[in-house]
Design a protein around this motif. Structure first.
Motif, PDB file in Angstrom:
ATOM      1  N   GLU A  58     173.402 -35.108 -23.081  1.00 48.37           N
ATOM      2  CA  GLU A  58     173.500 -36.569 -23.121  1.00 48.37           C
ATOM      3  C   GLU A  58     172.972 -37.207 -21.841  1.00 48.37           C
ATOM      4  O   GLU A  58     173.038 -36.623 -20.763  1.00 48.37           O
ATOM      5  CB  GLU A  58     174.951 -36.988 -23.353  1.00 48.37           C
ATOM      6  CG  GLU A  58     175.447 -36.647 -24.745  1.00 48.37           C
ATOM      7  CD  GLU A  58     176.813 -37.251 -25.026  1.00 48.37           C
ATOM      8  OE1 GLU A  58     177.191 -38.233 -24.370  1.00 48.37           O
ATOM      9  OE2 GLU A  58     177.491 -36.712 -25.916  1.00 48.37           O
ATOM     10  N   SER A  59     172.488 -38.427 -21.987  1.00 50.05           N
ATOM     11  CA  SER A  59     171.919 -39.179 -20.860  1.00 50.05           C
ATOM     12  C   SER A  59     172.902 -39.319 -19.705  1.00 50.05           C
ATOM     13  O   SER A  59     172.520 -39.175 -18.546  1.00 50.05           O
ATOM     14  CB  SER A  59     171.474 -40.570 -21.314  1.00 50.05           C
ATOM     15  OG  SER A  59     170.441 -40.466 -22.246  1.00 50.05           O
ATOM     16  N   GLN A  60     174.158 -39.615 -20.029  1.00 47.95           N
ATOM     17  CA  GLN A  60     175.151 -39.806 -18.963  1.00 47.95           C
ATOM     18  C   GLN A  60     175.342 -38.536 -18.136  1.00 47.95           C
ATOM     19  O   GLN A  60     175.528 -38.598 -16.928  1.00 47.95           O
ATOM     20  CB  GLN A  60     176.496 -40.281 -19.547  1.00 47.95           C
ATOM     21  CG  GLN A  60     176.460 -41.686 -20.108  1.00 47.95           C
ATOM     22  CD  GLN A  60     175.929 -42.711 -19.112  1.00 47.95           C
ATOM     23  OE1 GLN A  60     176.183 -42.641 -17.910  1.00 47.95           O
ATOM     24  NE2 GLN A  60     175.156 -43.673 -19.613  1.00 47.95           N
ATOM     25  N   ALA A  61     175.283 -37.386 -18.791  1.00 47.01           N
ATOM     26  CA  ALA A  61     175.432 -36.105 -18.081  1.00 47.01           C
ATOM     27  C   ALA A  61     174.238 -35.889 -17.147  1.00 47.01           C
ATOM     28  O   ALA A  61     174.410 -35.446 -16.003  1.00 47.01           O
ATOM     29  CB  ALA A  61     175.554 -34.960 -19.070  1.00 47.01           C
ATOM     30  N   LYS A  62     173.031 -36.220 -17.628  1.00 47.49           N
ATOM     31  CA  LYS A  62     171.840 -36.060 -16.794  1.00 47.49           C
ATOM     32  C   LYS A  62     171.911 -36.995 -15.585  1.00 47.49           C
ATOM     33  O   LYS A  62     171.608 -36.589 -14.460  1.00 47.49           O
ATOM     34  CB  LYS A  62     170.575 -36.351 -17.611  1.00 47.49           C
ATOM     35  CG  LYS A  62     170.281 -35.301 -18.658  1.00 47.49           C
ATOM     36  CD  LYS A  62     169.055 -35.645 -19.473  1.00 47.49           C
ATOM     37  CE  LYS A  62     168.831 -34.615 -20.573  1.00 47.49           C
ATOM     38  NZ  LYS A  62     167.628 -34.885 -21.355  1.00 47.49           N
ATOM     39  N   LYS A  63     172.332 -38.238 -15.813  1.00 51.77           N
ATOM     40  CA  LYS A  63     172.443 -39.197 -14.711  1.00 51.77           C
ATOM     41  C   LYS A  63     173.494 -38.731 -13.700  1.00 51.77           C
ATOM     42  O   LYS A  63     173.294 -38.862 -12.487  1.00 51.77           O
ATOM     43  CB  LYS A  63     172.817 -40.583 -15.243  1.00 51.77           C
ATOM     44  CG  LYS A  63     171.701 -41.275 -15.981  1.00 51.77           C
ATOM     45  CD  LYS A  63     172.184 -42.629 -16.488  1.00 51.77           C
ATOM     46  CE  LYS A  63     171.151 -43.287 -17.367  1.00 51.77           C
ATOM     47  NZ  LYS A  63     171.646 -44.566 -17.907  1.00 51.77           N
ATOM     48  N   ALA A  64     174.596 -38.201 -14.196  1.00 52.19           N
ATOM     49  CA  ALA A  64     175.659 -37.730 -13.303  1.00 52.19           C
ATOM     50  C   ALA A  64     175.173 -36.576 -12.429  1.00 52.19           C
ATOM     51  O   ALA A  64     175.448 -36.541 -11.221  1.00 52.19           O
ATOM     52  CB  ALA A  64     176.879 -37.306 -14.120  1.00 52.19           C
ATOM     53  N   GLN A  67     172.745 -37.951  -9.863  1.00 44.52           N
ATOM     54  CA  GLN A  67     173.504 -38.689  -8.846  1.00 44.52           C
ATOM     55  C   GLN A  67     174.185 -37.726  -7.886  1.00 44.52           C
ATOM     56  O   GLN A  67     174.152 -37.923  -6.674  1.00 44.52           O
ATOM     57  CB  GLN A  67     174.540 -39.593  -9.521  1.00 44.52           C
ATOM     58  CG  GLN A  67     175.309 -40.476  -8.566  1.00 44.52           C
ATOM     59  CD  GLN A  67     174.450 -41.556  -7.934  1.00 44.52           C
ATOM     60  OE1 GLN A  67     173.666 -42.202  -8.615  1.00 44.52           O
ATOM     61  NE2 GLN A  67     174.579 -41.745  -6.640  1.00 44.52           N
ATOM     62  N   ASN A  80     167.093 -45.667  -9.359  1.00 46.50           N
ATOM     63  CA  ASN A  80     166.943 -46.512 -10.552  1.00 46.50           C
ATOM     64  C   ASN A  80     165.813 -46.020 -11.449  1.00 46.50           C
ATOM     65  O   ASN A  80     165.932 -46.050 -12.675  1.00 46.50           O
ATOM     66  CB  ASN A  80     166.709 -47.973 -10.157  1.00 46.50           C
ATOM     67  CG  ASN A  80     167.971 -48.630  -9.639  1.00 46.50           C
ATOM     68  OD1 ASN A  80     169.081 -48.158  -9.866  1.00 46.50           O
ATOM     69  ND2 ASN A  80     167.806 -49.721  -8.910  1.00 46.50           N
ATOM     70  N   LYS A  83     167.096 -43.066 -13.383  1.00 47.87           N
ATOM     71  CA  LYS A  83     167.963 -43.496 -14.485  1.00 47.87           C
ATOM     72  C   LYS A  83     167.141 -44.070 -15.638  1.00 47.87           C
ATOM     73  O   LYS A  83     167.431 -43.814 -16.808  1.00 47.87           O
ATOM     74  CB  LYS A  83     168.980 -44.523 -13.986  1.00 47.87           C
ATOM     75  CG  LYS A  83     170.023 -43.918 -13.079  1.00 47.87           C
ATOM     76  CD  LYS A  83     170.939 -44.981 -12.500  1.00 47.87           C
ATOM     77  CE  LYS A  83     171.933 -44.367 -11.531  1.00 47.87           C
ATOM     78  NZ  LYS A  83     172.757 -45.397 -10.876  1.00 47.87           N
ATOM     79  N   VAL A  86     165.615 -41.260 -17.561  1.00 52.09           N
ATOM     80  CA  VAL A  86     166.616 -40.638 -18.432  1.00 52.09           C
ATOM     81  C   VAL A  86     166.821 -41.510 -19.674  1.00 52.09           C
ATOM     82  O   VAL A  86     166.792 -41.010 -20.810  1.00 52.09           O
ATOM     83  CB  VAL A  86     167.962 -40.421 -17.690  1.00 52.09           C
ATOM     84  CG1 VAL A  86     169.063 -40.022 -18.666  1.00 52.09           C
ATOM     85  CG2 VAL A  86     167.814 -39.362 -16.606  1.00 52.09           C
ATOM     86  N   ASP A  87     167.013 -42.806 -19.472  1.00 47.75           N
ATOM     87  CA  ASP A  87     167.249 -43.718 -20.606  1.00 47.75           C
ATOM     88  C   ASP A  87     166.094 -43.730 -21.597  1.00 47.75           C
ATOM     89  O   ASP A  87     166.303 -43.813 -22.801  1.00 47.75           O
ATOM     90  CB  ASP A  87     167.499 -45.152 -20.111  1.00 47.75           C
ATOM     91  CG  ASP A  87     168.846 -45.298 -19.423  1.00 47.75           C
ATOM     92  OD1 ASP A  87     169.735 -44.443 -19.660  1.00 47.75           O
ATOM     93  OD2 ASP A  87     169.004 -46.264 -18.642  1.00 47.75           O
TER      94      ASP A  87
END
Length: 184
Positions: A58-64, A67, A80, A83, A86-87
């Motif tokens: 999932e995108s949130q996992a990749k962003k985390a 980060q 940014n 992110k 990723v989005d």
């Protein structure tokens, strides 16, 4: 054909957008450092490349993960862009985008990239001599050396600057002598 299509439609626009932001904010050096850091991170970690390119993650996992790995070191503009990649499901092209950004930065700074292959580690004096030689050949103001060691060369160096190749290796000299002998 496919590679140039990906380059023209994905890599170039994102790299150019990042460069545009960097130039408009007088941050080309800072964002250049970020890109170098990301590029090194990707080259050194196969796991990270696989994780980022996995469509199931999932995108949130990749962003985390991004980060956590780089968030503190990267400028907010660079973070940014990551992110956004990723989005838009373009993060798998990050390595190519970094490479294209580095090319743009070299053009702006009038820097030539010289790939130097040698049999042994080069001394500081040898690197400086190669830098001066490349400046003379390319007309660049600065030179970025990318060194690689290949013990098969026996001795000497091979220098690649763009499409030019200077083969001053022992292996190259032996090959040229062999060609002369077989021709005569």
């Amino acid at each position: 054909m496919r590679g140039s299509l990906v380059s023209a439609e994905v890599l170039e626009p994102y790299a150019e957008a990042l460069m545009s932001i960097a130039q408009s904010q007088n941050l080309t050096d800072r964002i250049g450092e970020d890109v170098n850091y990301l590029f090194d991170l990707l080259k050194s970690s196969e796991e990270l490349r696989l994780f980022l390119s996995n469509p199931i993650v999932e995108s949130q996992a990749k962003k985390a993960v991004l980060q956590q790995l780089a968030g503190e070191q990267l400028h907010p503009y660079t973070m940014n862009i990551l992110k956004l990649l990723v989005d838009r499901r373009r993060i798998l092209f990050l390595e190519g985008i970094c490479e294209h950004f580095q090319t743009l930065l070299r053009q702006i700074k009038q820097t030539a990239l010289a790939e130097v292959i040698s049999a042994v580690e080069l001394t500081e004096a040898q690197q400086q001599a190669i830098t001066e030689k490349v400046k003379g050949i390319s007309g660049a103001h600065q030179v970025e050396l990318k060194t690689k060691i290949d013990p098969d060369l026996i001795g000497g160096v091979i220098i690649k600057v763009g499409s030019q190749v200077l083969d001053a290796s022992l292996r190259g000299q032996l090959r040229r002598i062999g060609m002369r002998l077989s021709a005569g």
